[in-house]
Design a protein around this motif. Sequence first.
Motif, short mmCIF file in Angstrom:
data_model
loop_
_atom_site.label_atom_id
_atom_site.label_comp_id
_atom_site.label_asym_id
_atom_site.label_seq_id
_atom_site.Cartn_x
_atom_site.Cartn_y
_atom_site.Cartn_z
N ARG A 286 0.78 -0.91 0.30
CA ARG A 286 -0.22 -0.61 0.07
C ARG A 286 1.00 1.52 -0.07
NH1 ARG A 286 0.38 2.14 5.05
NH2 ARG A 286 0.79 0.66 7.06
N ARG A 287 -0.09 2.42 -0.33
CA ARG A 287 0.77 3.31 -0.03
C ARG A 287 1.45 4.09 1.62
NH1 ARG A 287 3.25 5.80 -5.36
NH2 ARG A 287 1.29 4.81 -6.95
N ALA A 288 2.43 5.25 1.52
CA ALA A 288 2.19 5.55 2.96
C ALA A 288 1.22 6.11 3.26
CB ALA A 288 3.36 5.67 2.83
N ILE A 289 0.77 6.12 4.88
CA ILE A 289 0.22 7.17 5.37
C ILE A 289 1.46 8.12 5.67
CG2 ILE A 289 -1.71 7.59 7.40
CD1 ILE A 289 -1.84 4.50 6.98
N ARG A 302 13.26 6.37 8.27
CA ARG A 302 13.50 7.64 7.60
C ARG A 302 11.49 7.70 7.49
NH1 ARG A 302 17.32 7.48 3.69
NH2 ARG A 302 18.41 5.07 3.87
N GLU A 303 11.11 8.99 7.10
CA GLU A 303 9.74 9.23 7.34
C GLU A 303 9.48 9.80 5.87
OE1 GLU A 303 7.45 12.43 9.66
OE2 GLU A 303 9.52 12.07 9.89
N LEU A 304 8.69 8.55 6.24
CA LEU A 304 7.82 8.09 5.20
C LEU A 304 6.82 8.87 4.43
CD1 LEU A 304 6.60 4.13 5.82
CD2 LEU A 304 8.69 6.00 4.63
N ILE A 318 7.61 -2.89 6.80
CA ILE A 318 8.94 -3.51 6.46
C ILE A 318 9.50 -3.46 5.68
CG2 ILE A 318 7.35 -4.76 8.55
CD1 ILE A 318 6.46 -7.16 6.38
N GLY A 319 9.46 -1.80 4.69
CA GLY A 319 9.70 -1.96 3.63
C GLY A 319 9.59 -1.16 2.06
N ILE A 320 10.62 -0.58 1.50
CA ILE A 320 9.66 0.86 0.75
C ILE A 320 10.28 -0.29 -0.68
CG2 ILE A 320 10.62 3.05 -0.22
CD1 ILE A 320 11.49 3.22 2.35
#
Length: 828
Positions: A286-289, A302-304, A318-320
């Motif tokens: 999914r896309r980040a919140i 890392r700030e997503l 758990i991963g980009i």
Amino acid sequence: MRVPLSWLREYVDLPAGVTGREVAELLVRAGLEVETVDEGGAGLTGPLVVGRVLTFEPEPQKNGKVIRWCSLDVGNDEPQWVVCGASNFGVGDLVVVVLPGAVLPGGFAISARKTYGHVSNGMICSTAELGIGDDGKGGILVLGADEAKPGDDAIELLQLREDVLDIAVTPDRGYCLSIRGVAREAATAYGVPLKDPAALELTGAGKGGYPVEVEDAQANPVFVTRTVTGIDPTAPSPRWLQQRLALAGMRSISIGVDITNYVMLELGQPIHGYDKARLAGDIVVRRAIAGEKLVTLDDQTRELDPEDLLITDDSGPIGIAGVMGGASTEISASTTDVVIEAAHFDAITIARSSRRHKLSSEASRRFERGVDPALPRYAAQRVADLLAELAGGTITPDETIIGEPAVAEPVTIPVSHAAKVAGAPISDADAVSFLEAVGCKVEAAGTDLTITAPSWRPDLRDPNDFAEEVIRLYGYDNVPSVLPPAPGGQGLTGSQRRRRRIATALVGAGLTEVVAYPFVGEADFDALGLPADDERRTTVRLANPLSDEEPSMQTTLLPGLLRTAERNVGRGTTDLALFQTSLVFLPKATDMAVAAPLPSVAQRPSDEELLALDAALPHQPLHLGVVLTGARVPAGWWGKALPVSWTDAVQVARTVALAVGVEPVLRNAERAPWHPGRCAEVSVGDTVIGYAGELHPKVCKAFGLPARSGAVELNLDALIEAAPASVTAEPFSSYPVAKEDVALIVPAETAADDVKAALVEGAGDLLEAIRLFDVYTGEQIGEGKKSLAFALRFRAADRTLTETEVAEARQAAVQVAVSRFGAVQRVG
């Protein structure tokens, strides 16, 4: 991409004895960029043999070091005695021994020599001394018990003489970031079949694997998992695997990680392995919140961003996706069950995440350039097979398969299209053969070919893409060089002549032309002090900007020019006079914006398509920008330096206008980023074409420029449009000139150019020239007033003017100014 020749030979039957340089030459002819060929083992000479440790005696030394006096079985009748300072080997171990007379990489000659009270007949070697990398332990290279026997040639055993091709892979050749891709090119170059490493037997059941949910199928069209249980995490990676990774530029880490890296290099498909015991619930893509964070494998938090595509489970990210996994689920020294992820991700999505986090990984480099979407099942199978073979794991039949790889749309082109594009005699049979060699499916129907690109070539979409493939395999050096005939008699357009005249005038005035990037961001507008509602803040945003800080196309040239000046001032060059001519990009009103069509490259766009393309473009006028800093005239024996002032910027604007035969009108104005009261609005007729003057002190400070720096920005398109078609030279009169001066007191807000225009109008044809030479304010003329002094020059073409004629012309000029502005003639 570093490609060891021995690895390449595994999939291509290269001619016996062919060198890396010979292979590189053919690959370069096929269009690859082979930067270097590293000749591993160059200068290495034996004897370099395998030895078994028979005995060793630890001997402490006075300097605190402990050496070992060792006897070795190297295949001779008598033991070989050597001194060794390492301690990571024992009796019975197989090691690599270099004997006297040998030369190691780097020109290190070996001879029998006395050291630590013994004569050492050779040396036991580490990986670093052999030139095959560093195992990270700083000790002796210990071979496996079954790898060799004493006396074997270690040069051949360890493949120390190995050519490695270092290939710079261009964005359209992402498939060559793999041994498989380069092998395909090599097989085509040598005309031999490819032994495809992806041609594997799939043992998965196609269902029942680790549960996965994909919320964004466009960004993640394919996701495959396989599970391997019961692996031995302590199993060492075999030497051949470590060797190939080292030659390819990667270090050995652990059996699980080494295998995923190996398969990525082999097939080009990035793989990620999860410790199954550390996964919490289903995998969700999914896309980040906003506000989410992730600790990646490099131990960075890392700030997503909401645009980041993530791999998540019940614990969170758990991963980009396609960039780097998270530390919470990584394979560790205690991992026994591994969930293998092989997925296909959208190239633009991955590229943006990689750039956003300034995190370029081996995975992101491949996804950005396009990975074969049909590979995930085969890559997951290959990893599972190696984990079972090398780490003792058990492959479960369960398999997760989400999505299907997209199939390329067929393209129909004339069979002679490539020959026509190249202007070379490429036969129809060769054209078909070359297309099939790169993996295309080709169907012939009369004089046309219907071509379907292979899954690993997403760059092949248009007829000319296929023509390029045919031409590069035909050989660019076989394409004749023919200069196209140039049409004669056209010359430069009127606009081009005027632009050159302006550039020549600026260079003649001492300015230097520069070129700056056309990208801007909100920080630039803030530094210029633009109001929130300034029209220059409305920009055309790029879909894929080079920098998130500068995501828009320029609406003014000043940010790029001022950054260029700042860079030069920072390096000690403070006296600057720079100019740039470039387009600015002004978005059209929302209700006028239209989507741009994508015309085919097979033929010229139609008139309707050209109109649609033009309608989709922003308004792009040509602007001129100028920045002046420091001293206009340097200090010297003639006196002090003359600093730049607002008048110099205004004079540059006049110089530009006069170069194309236009007399500009200058009025006082207030506009950011110029200093209030020291900014001139430049007009031609009723059209405002720009501004000139002194920069605001806050702007000078923001860009690190000297105080009182000046700047100019003009719309050259508007200026050139107002310029006369030609400039006619006025005949020169040989009769004497009559000089008259007039000083007029006018309201302070009256523009000097307006008064000048009134004087010109009233003076009539006898007025040859007029110049403002003094502006005065003070108690003598009253508050809210100013005195403007003009020098008038009268001359007739056919006679000497009388005093009466001059006086009448002067008075007529003054009368127009009096009636229009209430001017009062100043006397004395």
